[in-house]
Scaffold this active site. Structure first.
Site, mmCIF file in Angstrom:
data_model
loop_
_atom_site.group_PDB
_atom_site.id
_atom_site.type_symbol
_atom_site.label_atom_id
_atom_site.label_comp_id
_atom_site.label_asym_id
_atom_site.label_seq_id
_atom_site.Cartn_x
_atom_site.Cartn_y
_atom_site.Cartn_z
ATOM 1 N N ASN A 94 0.860 -1.197 0.000
ATOM 2 C CA ASN A 94 0.000 0.000 0.000
ATOM 3 C C ASN A 94 0.898 1.249 0.000
ATOM 4 O O ASN A 94 0.786 2.117 0.859
ATOM 5 C CB ASN A 94 -0.875 0.013 1.255
ATOM 6 C CG ASN A 94 -1.873 -1.127 1.280
ATOM 7 O OD1 ASN A 94 -2.903 -1.072 0.637
ATOM 8 N ND2 ASN A 94 -1.563 -2.169 2.014
ATOM 9 N N TYR A 95 1.787 1.311 -0.964
ATOM 10 C CA TYR A 95 2.912 2.248 -0.914
ATOM 11 C C TYR A 95 2.578 3.699 -0.572
ATOM 12 O O TYR A 95 3.235 4.318 0.276
ATOM 13 C CB TYR A 95 3.662 2.195 -2.252
ATOM 14 C CG TYR A 95 4.776 3.186 -2.391
ATOM 15 C CD1 TYR A 95 5.715 3.327 -1.375
ATOM 16 C CD2 TYR A 95 4.907 3.985 -3.523
ATOM 17 C CE1 TYR A 95 6.754 4.241 -1.485
ATOM 18 C CE2 TYR A 95 5.934 4.897 -3.645
ATOM 19 C CZ TYR A 95 6.856 5.028 -2.624
ATOM 20 O OH TYR A 95 7.865 5.926 -2.735
ATOM 21 N N SER A 96 1.551 4.257 -1.212
ATOM 22 C CA SER A 96 1.325 5.699 -1.016
ATOM 23 C C SER A 96 1.030 6.048 0.440
ATOM 24 O O SER A 96 1.313 7.144 0.897
ATOM 25 C CB SER A 96 0.205 6.193 -1.931
ATOM 26 O OG SER A 96 -0.942 5.389 -1.754
ATOM 27 N N ASP A 97 0.478 5.090 1.193
ATOM 28 C CA ASP A 97 0.225 5.301 2.626
ATOM 29 C C ASP A 97 1.502 5.539 3.416
ATOM 30 O O ASP A 97 1.476 6.143 4.472
ATOM 31 C CB ASP A 97 -0.372 4.023 3.250
ATOM 32 C CG ASP A 97 -1.858 3.877 3.006
ATOM 33 O OD1 ASP A 97 -2.447 4.772 2.392
ATOM 34 O OD2 ASP A 97 -2.413 2.844 3.437
ATOM 35 N N HIS A 98 2.591 4.946 2.941
ATOM 36 C CA HIS A 98 3.740 4.803 3.835
ATOM 37 C C HIS A 98 4.648 6.003 3.893
ATOM 38 O O HIS A 98 5.183 6.318 4.945
ATOM 39 C CB HIS A 98 4.545 3.547 3.462
ATOM 40 C CG HIS A 98 3.703 2.307 3.525
ATOM 41 N ND1 HIS A 98 3.843 1.257 2.664
ATOM 42 C CD2 HIS A 98 2.682 1.986 4.342
ATOM 43 C CE1 HIS A 98 2.942 0.337 2.953
ATOM 44 N NE2 HIS A 98 2.228 0.756 3.965
#
Lengths: 415, 406
Positions: B172-176
Site C-alpha cells: 500500500n505504498y502511497s500510505d507509507h
C-alpha cells in the site's frame, strides 16, 4: 483566496542536490521559499534525463528537471575552487537550510562540511541525503535508486512467491529520501527559529525505504514469516483484465464480507455463469482464497463479466454498489481522471526557453491560509548566477572575472 | 546541547487510524509532541485486528502492524456514538494545537467536530484531514485503500514487467511515505504560520494527489508529448545495464545499475573482462541501451551461482552501483542498518520487546525519541481524563459507568 500568504517566503534554502534532493527543495519553493538550486559547471544530471519536452534533447528540456525545480532560482557554481568556496560560504551565511546529496565526507574535504558551515551560521539546518547514511560499513557504496530499493527491503516485496521482483516506477528511493529530508528540515527549521540552534540531519535512503515495508519486518520479528507481495496471491485481491485495460479488484479483505458480498451480488445480478459459487462461506477464509484452485475459479467467473466493461464504468459503478474496483490507470487515464480534472489538479506554465507550456501536477495539499503556487518554471542554466552574486555584493567586473575563471556560469543574455 | 525537542509543547488530538494518518502522527511524537490517539474499544481499528500478531495469536493489543505505527502515543477509548463523547473530545481539542483525521469526508462533521465546529472550540486550531481524493469533485466520497490508490494514480501501470499484467509495488505504498511526509510538511508550515500570525487553518491532503506528486513524469510526458509510457521491469530510461539478477540461494537477487562508460568498464573488470563484454556494441551507452536483452542474460549467467553478498562487496568496492535484494530478515540483520541503529526495540506489555522502525532522519541535536511502545487500547483513558483534562474522579467514574469510554 487572495488573502493567502506564501508561508515560507522568509526562508532561504540552498540546494546542492541534483536528482536526489531537488524534490525536497521543490516542496519549500512551492510554498514560497527562496530556493537556490546550485549546479556544478557540468550541470544537474537530471538535465540529461529522458523524456524531453517535445522529445527534443536540450539543457532545459528534461521533464524531470523541469518538474523538480519549479519556483527556484538557479546558479552555476564550482564549489571546488577557492573563489567558489568563498561564494558558497557567503551564501550559507544567508541561508536557513542546506540540502545536499554529496558522498559522505566530500564536503568536509572541501572545507565545506557541517563544522565549517555551522561556524559561519550556527542556525543552519544542514540536511545530507545519502544512500546509506554518513557512517556504517556501506557508507561509501555508490548510489543508485535500484540499489537503495534493493537494500531497503522494498524490492523484495515487489513480487509474489518465487517471482523476480520488479522495481517501482520513478526512482522512488530518491523520492523517499527527499521527502524525509523535507520533513526533517522543516521540523529542524522550526526548532532553529525557536532556539537559535541549527543542526546536521543525516538522512539514509536505505532507512527511508525501510519505512515502506508495511508489516513485513514485524511479520518476521513476531511470527518468523518472510513475506512477499500478497497482491494477486489471493482470489478477489489484485489485477484483472477488462475491456479497455486492467482493473484492481479489492473484494477480499481478511474475513470481512463487506467488500465481498456486494461484488458477488453484482456478478449474480449480471447473470454471470457460476457466480453463485462465490456466495459460499468458504470464500471468506483467506486460506481458501489463496488456494491455486480458488484463484483460478474466481478468475474464470469474473473474466466474462469484466471483459465487456470499461475500467471507468467498473470503478464508478462499484462505488455506487459499495464495493471496490479501481482502474489501473495509464498516464493518459491519470491526466484525464474526472476527479483530478474537476479539481483542476494539473497546472500549466509557459516556459520561455522551450517556447511552450509544460503541464505539472498541482499541490499535494489545499490550505485555507497558505498559498501553494507555481510562479516560475525551473531556472535556465545559470539564469540567476549574476543576480545572486550581485546580492552578495559582487560587482559586474568581479563577476566577469569569475566567469572567465570558470568559477561560475552566467546565462548568456543575463551576463 | 539542548534537551528541548522541536515539538515540545505541541498537543495533538489524533483521530487517525490504519495507515497514512498514524504514520504521520508518529513522527510528531518522535520529535516531542504529545499525541493523544482517540480510539473506540467497541470498534477497534482495522490494524489492531490485522497481523502479524505476537506468536501468531490474534488480539487487539498484539498486532505488530499496528504497533510499528504507534509508538510514543497515548491511547484513549471514546465511543463517539455516545452523546457525551463529543463533549469529552471537545475538551481535548480545546487544549490541543492540532486535530488530525483520515476519515472519509463527513465523518468528523457528523460528530460535530468538523473544522467549522472545532474552530469555535479552539479558534487557532490547525485542522488536518487526509481524505482519499479530496472533499470536492465527483469521486470525493469514494472508498479506497492504499493498494487501490496505487492503481488509480498510475503506479501499477508503470511498475512490473512489460510482458506481464501491471503489478505495482506489492504494497500500500502511497500510505507509507508520500502522504505522511507531505502531511507533516504542510502542518509544520502551518505551525510556523500560526506562530507568526496567530491564525490556525484547515489543511486537506488528498492522498491521491500526494501520491501523484511522487511520480509525475510519465503523466507530464503524456501531456506534452502524447506518449503513453508503460512498465519496463527493472530497466531504466537513462541507464543500462540496469537490472535484478539471480545469485546463489533461494529467492536471492542482486541489483546492478550502470549509468556511464566508466562504470561499465568497472563492471567489465569485476567480471574479468569476458570476450562478450568487449563487443563494441556495448562500448557506448546508446549501444548498451539498444542491446539490453543480451546484456541482461549474459550478466545473469555471470551472477547466477555466485554469493550475492560477496558479489556486492566486490562490485560496490569497485565503484559499481550494486546492492542485494534484502528480505525482512536480512533487514533486521543488515550490518549497515544495525550500525545506524535504525531498528528500535521497545517493550510492550503483551508483545514484549519487538522491532520498530526508527526515523530515517538522524538529527544531530534533537534525535527522534522513543519513550514507549504502542499503547494498549484505551491504556491512557483515565490518565488523560484526570491529569490532562483535570476531570475529578466522580465525573470520570460516571462517564465510565455511562459507557462513554466503551
Amino acid at each position: 483566496m487572495e488573502s493567502k500568504t506564501s508561508p515560507l517566503a522568509d526562508v532561504r534554502v540552498l540546494e546542492l542536490a541534483g536528482e536526489v534532493g531537488s524534490c525536497a527543495g521543490k516542496m519549500f519553493a512551492d510554498l514560497g521559499a527562496d530556493v537556490i538550486h546550485i549546479e556544478p559547471p557540468q550541470g544537474d544530471p537530471a538535465r540529461r534525463y529522458q523524456p524531453f519536452y517535445k522529445d527534443v534533447p536540450s539543457t532545459e528540456g528534461s521533464l524531470e528537471y523541469q518538474y523538480f525545480n519549479t519556483n527556484k532560482r538557479g546558479m552555476v557554481l564550482d564549489i571546488t575552487t577557492e573563489e567558489g568556496k568563498e561564494i558558497f560560504l557567503k551564501l550559507v551565511k544567508t541561508a536557513d537550510i542546506l540540502i545536499e546529496n554529496e558522498r559522505p565526507g566530500y564536503l568536509d574535504q572541501l572545507g565545506l562540511g557541517y563544522s565549517q558551515l555551522s561556524a559561519v551560521n550556527p542556525k543552519l539546518v544542514h540536511v545530507a541525503i545519502t544512500p546509506f547514511g554518513q557512517d556504517g560499513p556501506y557508507k561509501d557504496f555508490p548510489q543508485s535508486d535500484l540499489v537503495c530499493m534493493a537494500m531497503g527491503g522494498f524490492l523484495y516485496l515487489a513480487g509474489k512467491d518465487d517471482e523476480k521482483p520488479s522495481r517501482a516506477y520513478g526512482d522512488q528511493a530518491y523520492m523517499m529520501g527527499s521527502l524525509y529530508a523535507a520533513m526533517g528540515s522543516i521540523i529542524a527549521l522550526y526548532h532553529a527559529e525557536a532556539t537559535g540552534e541549527g543542526q546536521f540531519l543525516d538522512v539514509s535512503m536505505q532507512e527511508s525505504v525501510s519505512t515502506a515495508l508495511e508489516n513485513a519486518v514485524q511479520y518476521y520479528d513476531l511470527e518468523g514469516i518472510i513475506r512477499r507481495s500478497l497482491i494477486g496471491a489471493e482470489a478477489g485481491y489484485g489485477t484483472y483484465p477488462c475491456r479497455d485495460g486492467y482493473i484492481f479488484v479489492m473484494a477480499a479483505m481478511g474475513k470481512n464480507r463487506y467488500l465481498w458480498d456486494p461484488f458477488v451480488d453484482w456478478l449474480i445480478e449480471d447473470k454471470i455463469e457460476g457466480a453463485e459459487v462465490l456466495r459460499g462461506d468458504e470464500w471468506l477464509d483467506p486460506l481458501y482464497r489463496r488456494k491455486e484452485e480458488s484463484v483460478e475459479t474466481f478468475k474464470k467467473i469474473v473474466e466474462p463479466f469484466l471483459m465487456n466493461k470499461d475500467k471507468l464504468f467498473l470503478y464508478e459503478e462499484s462505488q455506487r454498489r459499495k464495493c471496490c474496483v479501481f482502474p489501473v490507470s495509464s498516464p493518459k487515464d491519470v491526466y484525464n481522471n474526472p476527479q483530478l480534472q474537476y479539481r483542476k489538479f494539473f497546472k500549466t506554465m509557459y516556459h520561455e526557453a522551450l517556447g511552450g507550456e509544460i503541464h505539472y501536477p498541482g499541490p499535494a495539499y489545499d490550505m485555507t491560509e497558505m498559498k501553494w503556487e507555481l510562479s516560475k518554471p525551473a531556472p535556465v542554466f545559470g539564469q540567476h548566477t549574476s543576480e545572486i552574486l550581485q546580492e552578495l555584493g559582487y560587482t559586474p567586473d568581479q563577476i566577469a572575472v569569475l566567469v572567465k575563471g570558470g568559477v561560475v556560469v552566467v546565462k548568456e543574455d543575463a551576463a | 546541547m539542548s534537551k528541548k525537542m522541536p515539538l515540545d509543547g505541541i498537543i495533538v488530538a489524533d483521530f487517525t487510524w490504519v495507515g497514512a494518518g498514524p504514520i504521520a502522527t508518529r513522527f510528531l511524537s518522535e520529535y516531542g509532541a504529545k499525541v493523544i490517539k482517540i480510539e473506540t474499544k467497541s470498534k477497534p481499528e482495522i490494524l489492531r485486528m490485522t497481523g502479524p500478531f505476537k506468536d501468531g495469536i490474534p488480539g487487539v493489543d498484539r498486532s505488530g502492524y499496528f504497533s510499528n505505527r504507534n509508538p510514543n502515543k497515548q491511547s484513549i477509548s471514546l465511543n463517539m456514538k455516545h452523546p457525551k463523547a463529543r463533549d469529552v473530545a471537545a475538551r481535548i481539542i480545546e487544549k490541543s494545537d492540532l486535530v488530525i483525521n483520515n476519515f472519509r469526508p463527513g465523518v468528523m462533521e457528523k460528530w460535530k467536530l468538523g473544522y467549522e465546529d472545532v474552530k469555535k472550540i479552539k479558534p487557532d486550531i490547525i485542522f488536518v484531514t487526509m481524505s482519499m481524493q479530496g472533499s470536492s469533485g465527483p469521486h470525493s466520497s469514494y472508498m479506497g485503500f492504499g493498494a487501490t490508490l496505487n492503481a488509480l494514480v498510475g503506479f501499477n501501470h508503470l511498475s512490473g514487467f512489460p510482458d506481464q499484467p501491471p503489478f505495482g509495488t506489492g504494497t500500500n505504498y502511497s500510505d507509507h511515505v508520500a502522504v505522511p511526509t507531505h502531511t507533516i510538511f504542510a502542518l509544520m508550515a502551518a505551525f510556523r504560520h500560526r506562530n507568526k500570525t496567530g491564525k490556525g487553518q484547515f489543511i486537506e491532503i488528498p492522498q491521491s494527489e500526494a501520491a501523484i506528486c511522487m511520480k509525475p513524469v510519465a503523466v507530464m510526458d503524456y501531456a506534452v508529448n502524447g506518449r503513453e509510457q508503460s512498465r519496463i521491469g527493472n530497466r531504466h530510461l537513462n541507464a543500462a545495464p540496469h537490472g535484478v539478477y539471480r545469485t546463489s540461494g533461494d529467492k536471492r537477487w542482486i541489483g546492478i545499475a550502470v549509468y556511464n562508460d566508466s562504470e561499465w568498464e568497472s563492471l567489465k573488470n569485476v567480471m574479468g573482462n569476458p570476450a562478450w563484454a568487449n563487443d563494441p556494441k556495448f562500448a557506448t551507452k546508446e549501444g548498451r541501451m539498444a542491446n539490453q536483452d543480451q546484456l541482461d542474460s549474459m550478466i545473469e549467467k555471470w551472477t547466477s551461482g555466485q554469493d550475492g553478498h560477496e558479489l556486492m562487496q566486490k562490485l560496490a568496492g569497485s565503484g559499481v552501483r550494486a546492492g542485494m535484494v534484502l528480505n525482512a530478515k536480512d533487514m533486521l540483520e543488515d550490518p549497515q542498518m544495525q550500525a545506524r541503529g535504525h531498528w528500535v526495540y521497545l517493550d510492550h506489555p503483551e508483545i514484549g520487546v519487538s522491532a520498530y522502525n526508527g526515523c530515517p532522519v538522524h538529527m544531530s541535536k534533537t534525535p527522534a525519541q522513543y519513550k514507549t511502545a504502542a499503547p494498549l487500547l484505551g491504556q491512557h483513558t483515565e490518565e488523560v481524563m484526570k491529569e490532562f483534562l483535570n476531570m475529578d474522579d466522580r465525573e470520570y467514574k460516571q462517564l465510565e459507568a455511562d459507557q462513554v469510554f466503551a
